[in-house]
Design a protein around this motif. Structure first.
Motif, mmCIF file in Angstrom:
data_model
loop_
_atom_site.group_PDB
_atom_site.id
_atom_site.type_symbol
_atom_site.label_atom_id
_atom_site.label_comp_id
_atom_site.label_asym_id
_atom_site.label_seq_id
_atom_site.Cartn_x
_atom_site.Cartn_y
_atom_site.Cartn_z
ATOM 1 N N MET A 1 0.813 -1.189 0.000
ATOM 2 C CA MET A 1 0.000 0.000 0.000
ATOM 3 C C MET A 1 0.856 1.252 0.000
ATOM 4 O O MET A 1 0.756 2.059 -0.907
ATOM 5 C CB MET A 1 -0.927 0.006 1.200
ATOM 6 C CG MET A 1 -2.101 -0.900 1.075
ATOM 7 S SD MET A 1 -3.114 -0.721 2.525
ATOM 8 C CE MET A 1 -3.641 -2.396 2.691
ATOM 9 N N ALA A 2 1.688 1.408 1.011
ATOM 10 C CA ALA A 2 2.519 2.610 1.085
ATOM 11 C C ALA A 2 3.922 2.274 1.566
ATOM 12 O O ALA A 2 4.597 3.104 2.157
ATOM 13 C CB ALA A 2 1.879 3.624 2.009
ATOM 14 N N CYS A 3 4.358 1.057 1.293
ATOM 15 C CA CYS A 3 5.676 0.635 1.768
ATOM 16 C C CYS A 3 6.803 1.449 1.132
ATOM 17 O O CYS A 3 7.881 1.557 1.704
ATOM 18 C CB CYS A 3 5.881 -0.848 1.508
ATOM 19 S SG CYS A 3 5.725 -1.332 -0.219
ATOM 20 N N PHE A 4 6.545 2.059 -0.012
ATOM 21 C CA PHE A 4 7.575 2.841 -0.694
ATOM 22 C C PHE A 4 7.814 4.198 -0.039
ATOM 23 O O PHE A 4 8.794 4.880 -0.358
ATOM 24 C CB PHE A 4 7.226 3.032 -2.171
ATOM 25 C CG PHE A 4 5.983 3.843 -2.398
ATOM 26 C CD1 PHE A 4 6.058 5.207 -2.588
ATOM 27 C CD2 PHE A 4 4.735 3.236 -2.423
ATOM 28 C CE1 PHE A 4 4.914 5.962 -2.797
ATOM 29 C CE2 PHE A 4 3.589 3.976 -2.635
ATOM 30 C CZ PHE A 4 3.679 5.341 -2.819
ATOM 31 N N VAL A 5 6.960 4.602 0.876
ATOM 32 C CA VAL A 5 7.104 5.906 1.518
ATOM 33 C C VAL A 5 8.339 5.946 2.421
ATOM 34 O O VAL A 5 9.076 6.945 2.434
ATOM 35 C CB VAL A 5 5.824 6.267 2.309
ATOM 36 C CG1 VAL A 5 6.014 7.525 3.124
ATOM 37 C CG2 VAL A 5 4.651 6.418 1.349
ATOM 38 N N VAL A 6 8.601 4.872 3.144
ATOM 39 C CA VAL A 6 9.735 4.847 4.080
ATOM 40 C C VAL A 6 11.068 4.958 3.322
ATOM 41 O O VAL A 6 11.886 5.825 3.656
ATOM 42 C CB VAL A 6 9.678 3.591 4.978
ATOM 43 C CG1 VAL A 6 10.898 3.513 5.873
ATOM 44 C CG2 VAL A 6 8.408 3.595 5.813
ATOM 45 N N PRO A 7 11.320 4.121 2.301
ATOM 46 C CA PRO A 7 12.556 4.325 1.541
ATOM 47 C C PRO A 7 12.574 5.672 0.821
ATOM 48 O O PRO A 7 13.646 6.242 0.593
ATOM 49 C CB PRO A 7 12.572 3.176 0.531
ATOM 50 C CG PRO A 7 11.655 2.158 1.067
ATOM 51 C CD PRO A 7 10.640 2.890 1.879
ATOM 52 N N GLY A 8 11.410 6.208 0.473
ATOM 53 C CA GLY A 8 11.348 7.520 -0.164
ATOM 54 C C GLY A 8 11.822 8.624 0.763
ATOM 55 O O GLY A 8 12.549 9.527 0.347
ATOM 56 N N VAL A 9 11.422 8.545 2.018
ATOM 57 C CA VAL A 9 11.875 9.531 2.998
ATOM 58 C C VAL A 9 13.384 9.397 3.202
ATOM 59 O O VAL A 9 14.112 10.396 3.253
ATOM 60 C CB VAL A 9 11.117 9.366 4.336
ATOM 61 C CG1 VAL A 9 11.733 10.206 5.435
ATOM 62 C CG2 VAL A 9 9.652 9.708 4.144
#
Length: 135
Positions: free
Chosen positions: A1-9
């Motif tokens: 769902m939004a797992c890419f947000v953490v590596p994005g930050v």
């Protein structure tokens, strides 16, 4: 769902750190001749260069995962952008996924980068020692 947000930050923070370090390294190095600057830049594996490698790994993963989530309809171009944000039950699941999958992906990519940096640093040090540059 939004797992890419953490590596994005993490990618944003690492990219900013790499830019700041590169500026600081350029101020410290400020060679007299542009030709020697080019040669020294090619020979050195500075921390800004190493952080740029990590940023590239992270941004590549983030873009690929964001595309995959758009493809599956989990990210949409209208507010609230993440479909899980509209449902309180899905919001809890999304936060759990970010805390588990997102953090583990960021840690794994950073650990792989660390292994590559250690390997390259050992190779460079060995080559410099063989050339008589490091005592």
């Amino acid at each position: 769902m939004a797992c890419f947000v953490v590596p994005g930050v993490e990618a944003v923070v690492v990219s900013a750190a790499a830019i700041i370090l590169k500026k600081r390294e350029m101020k410290l190095a400020a060679p007299a001749h542009a030709h020697s600057a080019l040669e020294s830049e090619q020979k050195k594996y500075t921390w800004s260069r190493k952080l740029t490698w990590l940023a590239a790994l992270l941004w590549g993963g983030v873009l690929l995962l964001a595309f995959e989530h758009v493809w599956h309809g989990e990210v949409v171009p209208w507010y609230p952008f993440l479909t899980a944000m509209s449902n309180p039950a899905a919001k809890a699941e999304m936060l759990h996924e970010m805390a588990t999958v997102g953090v583990s992906m960021a840690v794994l990519v950073t650990a792989a980068w660390g292994a590559v940096v250690a390997f390259v640093s050992a190779k460079v040090k060995k080559a410099q020692k063989a050339a008589g540059e490091v005592k």
